[in-house]
Design an enzyme around this catalytic site. Structure first.
Site, short mmCIF file in Angstrom:
data_model
loop_
_atom_site.label_atom_id
_atom_site.label_comp_id
_atom_site.label_asym_id
_atom_site.label_seq_id
_atom_site.Cartn_x
_atom_site.Cartn_y
_atom_site.Cartn_z
N THR A 113 -4.12 -8.02 9.93
CA THR A 113 -5.16 -6.32 9.36
C THR A 113 -4.72 -6.03 10.74
O THR A 113 -4.28 -4.79 10.20
CB THR A 113 -6.60 -7.14 9.96
N GLU B 191 -9.22 -10.77 -7.48
CA GLU B 191 -8.07 -9.62 -7.71
C GLU B 191 -7.38 -9.86 -8.75
O GLU B 191 -6.75 -8.53 -9.05
CB GLU B 191 -7.84 -9.69 -5.57
N HIS C 215 -1.26 -5.80 1.59
CA HIS C 215 -3.20 -6.10 1.42
C HIS C 215 -2.73 -7.45 0.46
O HIS C 215 -2.15 -8.25 -0.01
CB HIS C 215 -3.68 -5.14 0.16
N LYS D 170 0.60 -1.60 -0.38
CA LYS D 170 -0.11 -0.12 -0.05
C LYS D 170 0.71 1.25 0.16
O LYS D 170 1.86 0.99 -0.02
CB LYS D 170 -0.92 0.09 1.29
N ARG E 80 3.40 -7.09 9.11
CA ARG E 80 2.84 -5.77 9.76
C ARG E 80 2.95 -5.87 11.50
O ARG E 80 3.10 -4.58 12.00
CB ARG E 80 0.76 -5.98 9.76
N ARG F 140 -0.54 -15.06 3.48
CA ARG F 140 -2.13 -14.48 4.50
C ARG F 140 -0.29 -14.49 6.22
O ARG F 140 -1.14 -13.05 7.16
CB ARG F 140 -3.40 -14.98 5.07
N TYR G 231 -12.38 -3.14 -3.28
CA TYR G 231 -12.69 -3.54 -2.05
C TYR G 231 -14.03 -3.35 -2.07
O TYR G 231 -14.75 -2.94 -1.21
CB TYR G 231 -12.12 -2.38 -0.93
N PHE H 180 -15.68 2.99 7.03
CA PHE H 180 -14.63 3.33 6.95
C PHE H 180 -14.11 3.54 5.29
O PHE H 180 -12.83 3.62 4.89
CB PHE H 180 -13.50 2.75 7.42
N ASN I 62 -1.97 -0.17 7.46
CA ASN I 62 -1.28 -1.42 7.93
C ASN I 62 -0.48 -2.10 6.62
O ASN I 62 -0.08 -3.60 6.58
CB ASN I 62 -2.26 -2.65 7.74
#
Length: 153
Positions: free
Chosen positions: A93, A128, A117, A11, A104, A87, A51, A59, A114
């Site tokens: 998250t 995706e 993704h 990100k 993270r 993951r 998303y 949010f 964070n």
């Protein structure tokens, strides 16, 4: 070896903080193969599609605005159980709930910043990857290291 693909995005906070190399290294060091990568500034439309499952969350507008705030490194990684393991490499998250040693857990504090993704399922990964990459952008090659990473089946 049964292989699958996952979508991982660094990100804007991760790009701006110079974490691209260390994040890529985590996946390479684990033994996964990079199949596609690009530095991109996605459109609002792409982010809203990406998303879409969060569209009703309060949010959501802030998330999209944040993701528009700078470039993103979009990647496709390949390997055995790469979605689940990816993951795990990323961590929870919420970075405060992430174990030390995860991306993270090591590089983030706030959930809204964070760093990365990662696809949460094989189905999400396919969706995706299809949003962010054309089939021609995904490289199909033999990673010679696989023989040193995976046992023959």
């Amino acid at each position: 070896m049964t292989s699958e693909q996952t979508f991982i995005a660094i990100k804007p906070d991760g790009v701006q903080r110079g974490l691209v190399g260390p994040i890529i290294s985590r996946f390479e060091n684990r033994g996964f193969k990079l199949a596609a990568m690009k530095l991109t500034s996605p459109s609002r439309s792409l982010l809203e599609q990406h998303y879409s499952d969060l569209k009703e969350k309060p949010f959501f507008p802030g998330l999209v605005t944040y993701m528009l705030s700078g470039p993103i490194v979009a990647m496709v990684w390949e390997g055995k159980d790469v979605v689940k393991t990816g993951r795990t490499i990323l961590g929870a998250t919420n970075p405060l709930a992430s174990a030390p040693g995860t991306i993270r857990g090591d590089f983030a504090i706030d959930v809204g910043r964070n760093v990365c993704h990662g696809s949460d399922s094989v189905e999400s990964a396919k969706k995706e990857i299809g949003l962010w990459f054309t089939p021609e952008e995904i490289q199909n090659y033999k990673l010679n290291a696989f023989g040193w990473i995976y046992e023959k089946e």
